[in-house]
Design an enzyme around this catalytic site. Structure first.
Site, short mmCIF file in Angstrom:
data_model
loop_
_atom_site.label_atom_id
_atom_site.label_comp_id
_atom_site.label_asym_id
_atom_site.label_seq_id
_atom_site.Cartn_x
_atom_site.Cartn_y
_atom_site.Cartn_z
N LYS A 77 0.86 -1.20 0.00
CA LYS A 77 0.00 0.00 0.00
C LYS A 77 0.90 1.24 0.00
O LYS A 77 2.01 1.22 0.53
CB LYS A 77 -0.87 -0.05 1.26
N SER A 152 -9.66 1.46 3.01
CA SER A 152 -8.81 2.27 2.16
C SER A 152 -7.78 1.47 1.37
O SER A 152 -7.19 1.98 0.42
CB SER A 152 -8.07 3.30 3.02
N SER A 176 -9.75 -1.24 6.98
CA SER A 176 -9.24 -1.01 5.63
C SER A 176 -8.58 -2.19 4.95
O SER A 176 -8.30 -2.12 3.76
CB SER A 176 -8.26 0.16 5.64
N1 GLN Z 1 -12.97 3.51 6.69
C1 GLN Z 1 -12.32 3.80 7.91
C2 GLN Z 1 -11.92 5.25 7.96
O1 GLN Z 1 -12.10 5.90 7.00
C3 GLN Z 1 -11.14 2.90 8.11
C4 GLN Z 1 -9.94 3.31 7.38
C5 GLN Z 1 -8.75 2.44 7.66
O2 GLN Z 1 -8.87 1.35 8.23
N2 GLN Z 1 -7.58 2.96 7.32
O3 GLN Z 1 -11.43 5.75 8.92
#
Ligand code: GLN
Length: 489
Positions: A77, A152, A176
């Site tokens: 990532k 994400s 994410s």
């Molecule tokens: N969707 C969640 C957020 O926007 C989790 C994001 C993540 O795990 N990095 O905070």
């Protein structure tokens, strides 16, 4: 000739070690596929030294090098640092940032002979659930181009699901890794907090962030987890607990807890304020069927299923969004236009450097989170929001701890159902609601896995999620193997 797409990583490594497969051929194979599937926008950059490193690795292997990932290409990532390579967090703010050092996870992969092939698209600074907030544009779902890949770590998930690499790393602050895994029909693991070093991972919510694995099967997930786990001197929050050898041991007779509150939640119990109104929507979700049909199948397999109670689980979403944004606000303060970030061209004073660079460098969602984080930490509202959220976090930790005294695993859906359409959730609150089932594991620091289980009405897959006690990832792998088999039937 070995069937690259259907082999486990272990078998690919055996072929490479025996000389019947060359790392460079594997790298070429995946580079071809990345180029072929460019429109999905899963990979931001193929690192231009990957092929040369694979050639070098082939020579090393011929000279006797042995590694658990000898010659295996891996995609990371875009918030995981790799020395002398760009890591931008899919943000204009870090568009040209080149890392001067390796994250611990990358070090560990390289030590086992992996080739870091490229960096995957993501929601900007890991904030989002759909990979639509990336500076580089959205990523498309691997199985339906009109749908979101989740986020994400959407790029990492799509890269694995489209076979652009055998395995990818993501990060999971609130789901994410697990949520995009669910939306693309693959496995997503978030280890226990502290199991994997965060050194060299761009921080979002430091007390919640963990590096996770996105893979096609349990064996690959387990292999990578084993390699990246362990204590690191560079991360004070990384655990000194040994990574259990029991990873391979058989876990018998799993006892699985089904939170009564989740039953209520997916039935759509009426709620008292706006935040809980989303629970009503759960009533008609297709995850409800999958949830009960999985429980029945597990009963037939001698897994004991019992009710557990997590009274405050309904409050976990606001708790998460307060803590995560508070930490994000503080973590993102370092991106100021002065040091290694984007700097606005037309700033004429120091104040303007900060103001314009941050205004132009960050996207809308990131700015929203910074505002929200500052708000919940501000002197007038600290007690009402941040302090309350922290005390709820303690409550939730205690509730999960006592539930896990009686059971090996807790079952939850990963997502409400299938991946939704691109552009469908323009209201940020709708997008935040997507994380209802995943954030518990981060708020409690517990390990969790999402395993593909069912298809919804649009023939798209989605996963079921299991949470285990601290450092009991071995139980997650056991249940993952079981559900993998069930899902195939
Ligand atoms: N969707 C969640 C957020 O926007 C989790 C994001 C993540 O795990 N990095 O905070």
């Amino acid at each position: 000739m070995i069937d690259i797409l259907n082999e486990s990583i272990e078998n690919l490594v055996s072929s490479i070690q025996s000389g019947s497969l060359k790392s460079v051929d594997l790298v070429d194979f995946y580079i071809d596929r990345i180029n072929k599937f460019k429109e999905y926008n899963a990979v931001i950059e193929i690192f231009d030294d990957a092929r040369d490193l694979a050639l070098e690795m082939d020579k090393k292997i011929a000279n006797g090098f042995k590694g658990k990932l000898a010659g295996i290409p891996i995609i990371i990532k875009d918030n995981i640092l790799y020395e002398n390579h760009k890591a931008s967090c899919a943000s204009k703010m870090l568009e040209n940032f080149v890392s001067p050092f390796n994250s611990t996870v990358v070090d560990k992969l390289l030590k086992e002979g992996a080739i870091i092939l490229g960096r995957a698209n993501m929601d900007e600074f890991a904030m989002g659930s759909s990979t639509e907030t990336s500076f580089y544009g959205k990523t498309l779902n691997a199985l339906d181009k009109s749908r979101v890949p989740g986020g994400s770590s959407g790029g990492s998930a799509v890269a694995v699901a489209l076979n652009l690499c055998p395995v990818a790393l993501g990060t999971d602050t609130g789901g994410s890794v697990r949520q995009p895994a669910s939306f693309n029909g693959i496995i997503g693991l978030k280890p226990s907090y502290g199991r994997v070093s965060r050194y060299g991972i761009v921080a979002y919510g430091s007390s919640l962030d963990q590096v996770g694995v996105l893979a096609k099967n349990t064996d690959d997930t387990k292999l990578i987890f084993n390699i990246i786990s362990g204590h690191s001197e560079n991360d004070m929050t990384s655990s000194k607990n040994e990574v259990k050898d029991s990873l391979d041991s058989v876990v018998e007779n799993l006892k699985i807890g089904v939170p009564v509150e989740i039953k209520e939640m997916i039935k759509g119990m009426p709620c008292e304020n706006a935040f809980y109104s989303l629970i009503n929507q759960l009533k008609n979700l297709n995850c409800e069927n999958a949830f009960y049909s999985l429980i029945n199948q597990l009963k037939n397999l001698n897994c004991e299923i019992v009710d557990v109670s997590l009274p405050n689980i309904k409050l976990v979403l606001p708790t998460y969004y307060i803590i995560a944004t508070a930490e994000a606000t503080s973590n993102l303060a370092r991106f100021d236009g002065v040091k290694y970030t984007y700097r606005s061209k037309d700033s004429k004073s120091l104040e303007e450097v900060y103001l314009k660079s941050r205004s132009e460098g960050f996207g809308e969602e990131v700015k929203r989170r910074i505002m929200l984080g500052n708000y919940v930490l501000s002197s007038g509202y600290y007690d009402a929001y941040y302090k309350k959220a922290k005390s709820l976090q303690n409550e939730l930790k205690n509730e999960f701890k006592s539930a896990l005294k009686n059971v090996d695993l807790i079952l939850l859906p990963t997502t409400k159902g299938e991946a939704y359409k691109l552009g469908e959730k323009t209201n940020p609150i709708d997008s935040y609601r997507e994380d209802i089932f995943t954030v518990s594991a981060n708020i409690t620091s517990l390990p969790a896995i999402s395993v593909p289980y069912m298809k919804g009405e649009h023939n798209m897959p989605f996963g079921m999620q299991f949470i285990a006690n601290y450092f009991e990832e071995n139980k997650l792998f056991k249940i993952s193997e079981i559900v993998e088999k069930l899902a195939k039937n």
